[in-house]
Design an enzyme around this catalytic site. Structure first.
Site, PDB file in Angstrom:
ATOM      1  N   CYS A  94      29.438 -99.887 -57.098  1.00 33.51           N
ATOM      2  CA  CYS A  94      28.580 -98.882 -56.466  1.00 33.51           C
ATOM      3  C   CYS A  94      29.294 -97.544 -56.267  1.00 33.51           C
ATOM      4  O   CYS A  94      28.816 -96.526 -56.712  1.00 33.51           O
ATOM      5  CB  CYS A  94      28.067 -99.419 -55.140  1.00 33.51           C
ATOM      6  SG  CYS A  94      27.021 -98.260 -54.252  1.00 33.51           S
ATOM      7  N   CYS A 133      30.622 -96.535 -51.010  1.00 33.83           N
ATOM      8  CA  CYS A 133      31.621 -96.657 -49.943  1.00 33.83           C
ATOM      9  C   CYS A 133      32.975 -96.888 -50.594  1.00 33.83           C
ATOM     10  O   CYS A 133      33.468 -97.997 -50.623  1.00 33.83           O
ATOM     11  CB  CYS A 133      31.382 -97.824 -49.024  1.00 33.83           C
ATOM     12  SG  CYS A 133      29.744 -98.328 -48.777  1.00 33.83           S
ATOM     13  N   CYS A 144      23.255-103.252 -48.672  1.00 32.80           N
ATOM     14  CA  CYS A 144      23.946-101.981 -48.441  1.00 32.80           C
ATOM     15  C   CYS A 144      24.333-101.993 -46.972  1.00 32.80           C
ATOM     16  O   CYS A 144      23.467-102.126 -46.106  1.00 32.80           O
ATOM     17  CB  CYS A 144      23.052-100.785 -48.753  1.00 32.80           C
ATOM     18  SG  CYS A 144      23.832 -99.230 -48.248  1.00 32.80           S
ATOM     19  N   GLN A 199      21.310 -84.565 -39.793  1.00 39.45           N
ATOM     20  CA  GLN A 199      22.592 -85.293 -39.908  1.00 39.45           C
ATOM     21  C   GLN A 199      22.313 -86.780 -40.100  1.00 39.45           C
ATOM     22  O   GLN A 199      21.489 -87.343 -39.377  1.00 39.45           O
ATOM     23  CB  GLN A 199      23.453 -85.074 -38.658  1.00 39.45           C
ATOM     24  CG  GLN A 199      23.870 -83.632 -38.435  1.00 39.45           C
ATOM     25  CD  GLN A 199      24.890 -83.112 -39.445  1.00 39.45           C
ATOM     26  OE1 GLN A 199      25.413 -83.872 -40.265  1.00 39.45           O
ATOM     27  NE2 GLN A 199      25.140 -81.818 -39.417  1.00 39.45           N
ATOM     28  N   ASP A 207      26.804 -73.667 -40.655  1.00 36.04           N
ATOM     29  CA  ASP A 207      26.901 -75.060 -41.115  1.00 36.04           C
ATOM     30  C   ASP A 207      26.333 -75.157 -42.535  1.00 36.04           C
ATOM     31  O   ASP A 207      25.227 -75.659 -42.751  1.00 36.04           O
ATOM     32  CB  ASP A 207      26.106 -75.953 -40.135  1.00 36.04           C
ATOM     33  CG  ASP A 207      26.216 -77.428 -40.470  1.00 36.04           C
ATOM     34  OD1 ASP A 207      26.969 -77.790 -41.382  1.00 36.04           O
ATOM     35  OD2 ASP A 207      25.524 -78.231 -39.792  1.00 36.04           O
ATOM     36  N   CYS A 228      30.960 -80.230 -44.031  1.00 31.55           N
ATOM     37  CA  CYS A 228      31.220 -81.596 -44.492  1.00 31.55           C
ATOM     38  C   CYS A 228      32.056 -81.563 -45.766  1.00 31.55           C
ATOM     39  O   CYS A 228      32.263 -82.589 -46.402  1.00 31.55           O
ATOM     40  CB  CYS A 228      29.907 -82.341 -44.741  1.00 31.55           C
ATOM     41  SG  CYS A 228      28.899 -81.539 -45.998  1.00 31.55           S
TER      42      CYS A 228
HETATM   43  C1  LIG Z   1      24.557 -78.985 -43.694  1.00 31.20           C
HETATM   44  S1  LIG Z   1      22.894 -78.512 -43.477  1.00 31.20           S
HETATM   45  C2  LIG Z   1      22.967 -77.903 -41.835  1.00 31.20           C
HETATM   46  C3  LIG Z   1      21.757 -78.142 -40.989  1.00 31.20           C
HETATM   47  C4  LIG Z   1      21.850 -78.030 -39.487  1.00 31.20           C
HETATM   48  N1  LIG Z   1      22.922 -77.214 -39.013  1.00 31.20           N
HETATM   49  C5  LIG Z   1      21.885 -79.412 -38.837  1.00 31.20           C
HETATM   50  O1  LIG Z   1      22.938 -79.826 -38.365  1.00 31.20           O
HETATM   51  O2  LIG Z   1      20.849 -80.062 -38.813  1.00 31.20           O
HETATM   52  C6  LIG Z   1      22.798 -77.130 -44.496  1.00 31.20           C
HETATM   53  C7  LIG Z   1      21.447 -76.445 -44.503  1.00 31.20           C
HETATM   54  O3  LIG Z   1      21.579 -75.269 -45.305  1.00 31.20           O
HETATM   55  C8  LIG Z   1      20.350 -75.041 -45.961  1.00 31.20           C
HETATM   56  N2  LIG Z   1      20.627 -74.126 -47.094  1.00 31.20           N
HETATM   57  C9  LIG Z   1      21.151 -74.422 -48.296  1.00 31.20           C
HETATM   58  N3  LIG Z   1      21.283 -73.325 -49.054  1.00 31.20           N
HETATM   59  C10 LIG Z   1      20.833 -72.278 -48.302  1.00 31.20           C
HETATM   60  C11 LIG Z   1      20.699 -70.881 -48.532  1.00 31.20           C
HETATM   61  N4  LIG Z   1      21.057 -70.350 -49.694  1.00 31.20           N
HETATM   62  N5  LIG Z   1      20.213 -70.119 -47.549  1.00 31.20           N
HETATM   63  C12 LIG Z   1      19.858 -70.666 -46.355  1.00 31.20           C
HETATM   64  N6  LIG Z   1      19.948 -71.986 -46.071  1.00 31.20           N
HETATM   65  C13 LIG Z   1      20.426 -72.786 -47.032  1.00 31.20           C
HETATM   66  C14 LIG Z   1      19.880 -76.421 -46.347  1.00 31.20           C
HETATM   67  O4  LIG Z   1      18.477 -76.458 -46.569  1.00 31.20           O
HETATM   68  C15 LIG Z   1      20.298 -77.247 -45.117  1.00 31.20           C
HETATM   69  O5  LIG Z   1      19.236 -77.326 -44.181  1.00 31.20           O
END
Ligand SMILES: C[S@@+](CC[C@H](N)C(=O)[O-])C[C@H]1O[C@@H](n2cnc3c(N)ncnc32)[C@H](O)[C@@H]1O
Length: 465
Positions: A84, A87, A176, A299, A393, A420
């Site tokens: 897989c 993990c 899983c 998340q 984020d 991440c």
């Molecule tokens: C890691 S997530 C963070 C979400 C939020 N902080 C949370 O903890 O729920 C990254 C987010 O960035 C958005 N995203 C990706 N590319 C983007 C862009 N070019 N402009 C704005 N947002 C974007 C994605 O749709 C996603 O919701």
């Protein structure tokens, strides 16, 4: 004079002592002074391996036989552990996984020349199994066949995960250990029903086949469950599959059917129908209630997300007069958790996530938070007001260059960067550090046990120039 050892050839068998696992989850060691990366293995393993590629920087290979296991070896739980790849660290003791992840963070920052005050130990997950509140499974017309399976076995249908490095082969999973409690029952039903109704699975080569994805989401604190079934077309036979699926799982809080006729292998849809329930589930995090739609980011590890959000709240340290920007705000989790500030503006690409974020603000009676939908590289361009705190984020690919430039121009005194992917984060942080920021603290949280990924909260402060 030093003697240069001969570099092993492709196809040659070699003995390797594994020293570490790299950021891609590969087991890395040396053969006669030449670096080699194997697809499996943990530090301390002695392995007989075959060289499969000779790259300029390294040899690559596959293990043939484990001669001796490393000191942190534990038995893998899952029957699919060898094929897989979901993990990768299953056979490495959990404490050793956390040490390894911290090493990756230090190496990424050092590699990008980002000096750092403190790097905390990685906060482990109290329950490192069954932690995923979301799982995206693929239907596939070409099943991954194990080497030990007999000739002539059926291979034209699978529901599970793509075999590592194989876009076209799907591993038909029967277990899983990351999926939320009871989640596998929803998978088994989909597989059995599809076979009974003789529905075809999507073929990545011919772009034919009806069934494409099954997405499952669980509200861990609310017990609600969402199933999102994506097919390549609608029609009577698909409708019958969906209706019978709903009847077989009356405990589903909501069921959504989407149609995706496109070729890209993503669980998304151009047409959508809510078959049962409201079309979303709810979850509670740190005292705030969230609505989560099929495609909104949320998340994936609920319990660790709460720890992560508490850390972000501590590091952001917002005061009631502050203006806060939440870049890449998803369904608004961080924006709402930081609403003790005077005003918060969240920026997010997905209109579905923004709709969720707005509904979440209303549902929690929070009125000082607004959201801007669209690509941040464009939406942030016209922003001129300097925030007191900027939370960011981004997705795994990190921040767009234009966004980094704009953040530097806005010059917020405090930035809390959540990521991440420590490698793209290190790249983005390097630019901020170069423009007057100091990385004062790193607080990592393991949101993804048994994988090479780790979530980090990086706190940066602007130094007077
Ligand atoms: C890691 S997530 C963070 C979400 C939020 N902080 C949370 O903890 O729920 C990254 C987010 O960035 C958005 N995203 C990706 N590319 C983007 C862009 N070019 N402009 C704005 N947002 C974007 C994605 O749709 C996603 O919701």
């Amino acid at each position: 004079m030093d003697t240069v050892e001969r570099r092993p050839k492709k196809g040659e068998e070699v003995e390797v002592m594994i020293e570490t696992i790299d950021r891609r989850g590969r087991a890395v060691g040396e053969v006669d002074g030449h670096p080699i990366a194997l697809t499996r293995g943990i530090p301390g393993d002695r392995v007989r391996a075959r060289v499969t590629k000779r790259r300029r920087a390294e040899l690559q290979g596959v293990p043939l036989e484990m001669l001796e296991r490393g000191p942190d070896f534990v038995d893998a739980r899952c029957a699919h552990a060898q094929s897989c790849g979901g993990c990768r660290f299953q056979d490495l003791a959990y404490g050793a996984q956390l040490e390894l992840l911290r090493g990756h963070i230090c190496a990424a920052l050092a590699g990008a020349y980002v000096p750092c005050g403190e790097i905390d130990p990685v906060i482990g997950c109290p329950e490192p199994w069954k932690y995923r509140n979301k799982m995206e499974l693929s239907f596939g017309a070409i099943r991954w066949v194990e080497p030990e399976e007999p000739e002539g076995v059926a291979r034209d249908f699978a529901l599970g995960f793509h075999a590592p490095g194989r876009f076209d082969r799907v591993l038909d999973v029967s277990e899983c250990h990351l999926l939320f409690e009871g989640g596998m029952e929803f998978v088994v039903t989909a597989r059995e029903l599809a076979k009974e109704l003789k529905l075809s699975a999507w073929n990545q080569h011919t772009h034919e086949g009806l069934l494409r994805h099954l997405v499952l989401r669980r509200g861990v604190h609310t017990g609600e469950t969402l199933a999102y079934i994506v097919t390549s077309a609608g029609g009577e036979v698909v409708e019958s599959f969906i209706e019978r699926y709903a009847a077989l799982h009356p405990e589903l809080s909501t069921l959504v059917h989407g149609v995706n006729p496109g070729v890209a292998d993503v669980a998304t849809s151009s047409e959508r129908r809510v078959v049962k329930g409201p079309g979303w589930i709810t979850e509670r995090l740190c005292g705030v209630e969230f609505r989560i739609s099929p495609e909104s980011f949320f998340q994936t590890n609920t319990l660790q997300a709460e720890r992560l959000f508490e850390i972000v709240r501590e590091e952001a340290a917002v005061r009631d007069a502050d203006l806060v920007y939440d870049l890449y705000s998803g369904a608004g989790s961080l924006s709402l958790l930081l609403a003790a500030a005077a005003r918060v503006t969240g920026f997010e690409l997905s209109t579905e996530a923004v709709a969720d974020a707005e509904a979440n603000a209303a549902r929690n009676g929070i009125s000082n938070v607004t959201f801007v939908a669209g690509d941040l590289a464009e939406t942030i361009a016209s922003v001129n007001e300097r925030p007191d705190v900027l939370v960011c984020d981004p997705p795994r690919s990190g921040m767009h260059e234009k966004v980094v430039e704009k953040v530097i121009e806005l010059a917020p005194p405090r930035i809390v960067h959540v990521s991440c992917n420590v490698h793209t984060a290190a790249r983005d942080l390097a630019r901020l550090v170069h423009h007057g920021y100091e990385l004062v603290r790193v607080r990592p949280v393991d949101l993804f046990p048994h994988t090479p990924h780790v979530e980090c909260v990086f706190t940066l402060e602007r130094r007077a120039s």
